[in-house]
Design an enzyme around this catalytic site. Structure first.
Site, PDB file in Angstrom:
ATOM      1  CB  VAL A   1      12.075  -6.203   7.626  1.00 42.55           C
ATOM      2  CG1 VAL A   1      13.936  -5.797   8.750  1.00 42.55           C
ATOM      3  CG2 VAL A   1      12.503  -7.462   6.689  1.00 42.55           C
TER       4      VAL A   1
ATOM      5  CB  SER B   1       3.336   1.892   6.757  1.00 39.80           C
ATOM      6  OG  SER B   1       4.263   1.584   5.732  1.00 39.80           O
ATOM      7  NE  ARG B   2      -0.900   0.194  11.424  1.00 37.98           N
ATOM      8  CZ  ARG B   2      -2.095  -1.074  11.331  1.00 37.98           C
ATOM      9  NH1 ARG B   2      -2.108  -1.231  12.715  1.00 37.98           N
ATOM     10  NH2 ARG B   2      -3.007  -2.478  10.840  1.00 37.98           N
TER      11      ARG B   2
ATOM     12  CG  ASP C   1       0.517  -6.882   8.036  1.00 30.58           C
ATOM     13  OD1 ASP C   1       0.530  -6.690   9.429  1.00 30.58           O
ATOM     14  OD2 ASP C   1       1.371  -6.564   7.504  1.00 30.58           O
TER      15      ASP C   1
ATOM     16  CG  HIS D   1       6.653  -2.580   1.969  1.00 33.03           C
ATOM     17  ND1 HIS D   1       6.955  -1.386   3.107  1.00 33.03           N
ATOM     18  CD2 HIS D   1       5.478  -2.972   1.918  1.00 33.03           C
ATOM     19  CE1 HIS D   1       6.110  -1.000   3.693  1.00 33.03           C
ATOM     20  NE2 HIS D   1       5.350  -2.210   3.118  1.00 33.03           N
TER      21      HIS D   1
ATOM     22  CG  HIS E   1       8.337   0.264   6.499  1.00 37.00           C
ATOM     23  ND1 HIS E   1       9.078  -1.940   5.764  1.00 37.00           N
ATOM     24  CD2 HIS E   1       7.465  -0.010   6.297  1.00 37.00           C
ATOM     25  CE1 HIS E   1       8.014  -1.715   6.089  1.00 37.00           C
ATOM     26  NE2 HIS E   1       7.249  -0.872   6.287  1.00 37.00           N
ATOM     27  CG  ASP E   2      15.004  -0.649   4.934  1.00 39.15           C
ATOM     28  OD1 ASP E   2      15.415  -0.196   3.937  1.00 39.15           O
ATOM     29  OD2 ASP E   2      16.053   0.062   5.890  1.00 39.15           O
TER      30      ASP E   2
ATOM     31  CD  GLN F   1      -5.874  -3.495   2.187  1.00 34.52           C
ATOM     32  OE1 GLN F   1      -6.283  -3.593   1.954  1.00 34.52           O
ATOM     33  NE2 GLN F   1      -5.196  -3.426   3.159  1.00 34.52           N
TER      34      GLN F   1
ATOM     35  CG  MET G   1      -1.703  -1.171   0.785  1.00 32.79           C
ATOM     36  SD  MET G   1      -3.330  -0.375   1.785  1.00 32.79           S
ATOM     37  CE  MET G   1      -2.929  -0.704   3.419  1.00 32.79           C
TER      38      MET G   1
END
EC number: 6.3.2.1
Length: 308
Positions: free
Chosen positions: A186, A196-197, A160, A46, A43-44, A71, A39
């Site tokens: 990671v 991301s949060r 997740d 991903h 970051h690292d 979602q 989405m």
């Protein structure tokens, strides 16, 4: 008109039809198509998925960037989700990704919500408790991405974990011809799972956020004493930080069924710091020492809800 594709460069497409055509053409040349759904706000964590995909011989990596409205549950601010497309594309370019798919919601759902994927009962547990429509949205968009891209493999992070399990269920139940690859979480240097949060945390919250991974580590160290001991150890760490509001701390088997008395298990936690909700989990090996409560006692404790 046939969509253009330049090998060795980042090619960005917004049309599902263009990605389908390019993927088909690449498969016909012997390339193996890998899909990394995101989405955005990369970051690292991903990038670890991207690197795992690139390691497959003969691969061409497709990274989708799509903030999926399906979602987001009522009360969750879709518009507030971070969107950093230019930075994301620069990261993908530096990683040697050749295809970025950045559709709009109108392109992904031209007929609205006429047909969606109905998840199984696991969708109502853990993350699905407070977000009853979340996994229907996740599975629907992943199913669509699989049909659009037709990859050989699709990559998800283990952070997740419930999402990963449910996507594996969908792929198996609907006979979708793709290999689902889970990539280990990671972490930052202090153990916090990358997300991301995390950008929403202020300095104090960022220091406290490591409590989640510390609790899971404590649980894993106590797992040789049984599942109940693992939960007690993790709970003690969480209880020491009153700023944390814990949604759940649960021990399950690898498929997120009831916790085993011994063997491979997952300890999962969700907690809030201010307005930011964080998730983490860890794999562990449960043992049942002689003279302890036994499998029924451990199983009952492992499924008990959190009580603040």
């Amino acid at each position: 008109m046939k969509p253009a594709f330049t090998a060795g460069e980042l090619n960005t497409y917004t049309s599902p039809g263009d990605v389908t055509a390019v993927s088909r053409a690449l498969r016909h040349t012997g390339r193996r198509v890998m899909l990394v759904p995101t989405m955005g706000a990369l970051h690292d964590g991903h990038l670890a998925l991207v690197r795992a995909a690139k390691r497959v011989p003969g691969s061409v990596v497709v990274v989708s960037i799509f903030v999926n409205p399906l979602q987001f549950s009522a009360g969750e601010d879709l518009d507030a989700y971070p969107r950093t497309l230019d930075d994301d594309l620069a990261l993908l370019r530096s990683e040697g990704v050749e295809i970025a798919f950045t559709p709009t919601a109108a392109a992904m759902y031209p007929n609205g919500l006429r047909t969606t994927v109905q998840p199984g009962p696991l969708a109502a547990e853990l993350e699905g408790g407070p977000r009853p429509t979340h996994f229907a949205g996740v599975l629907t968009v992943v199913c669509k991405l699989l049909q659009i891209v037709r990859p050989d493999r699709i990559f998800f992070g283990e952070k997740d974990y419930q999402q990963l399990v449910m996507i594996r269920q969908m792929v198996a139940d609907l006979n979708i011809d793709v290999q689902v690859v889970g990539v280990p979480t990671v972490r930052e240097a202090d153990g916090l799972a990358m997300s991301s949060r995390n950008r929403y945390l202020d300095a104090t919250q960022r220091e406290l956020a490591v409590t989640l991974s510390a609790a899971l580590t404590a649980g894993a160290h106590a797992a040789h004493l049984g599942g109940a001991a693992a939960l007690r150890a993790a709970r003690a760490v969480l209880d020491a930080v009153p700023e944390l509001t814990v949604d759940y701390l649960e021990l399950r088997d690898a498929g997120l069924g009831p916790a085993p008395a011994h063997g491979s298990a997952r300890l999962l936690v969700a907690a809030r710091l201010g307005n930011t909700r964080l998730l983490d989990n860890i794999e562990m090996q449960i043992e049942t020492p002689a003279g302890t409560a036994g499998p029924d006692g451990d199983r009952q404790y492992a499924q008990s809800p959190w009580r603040n």
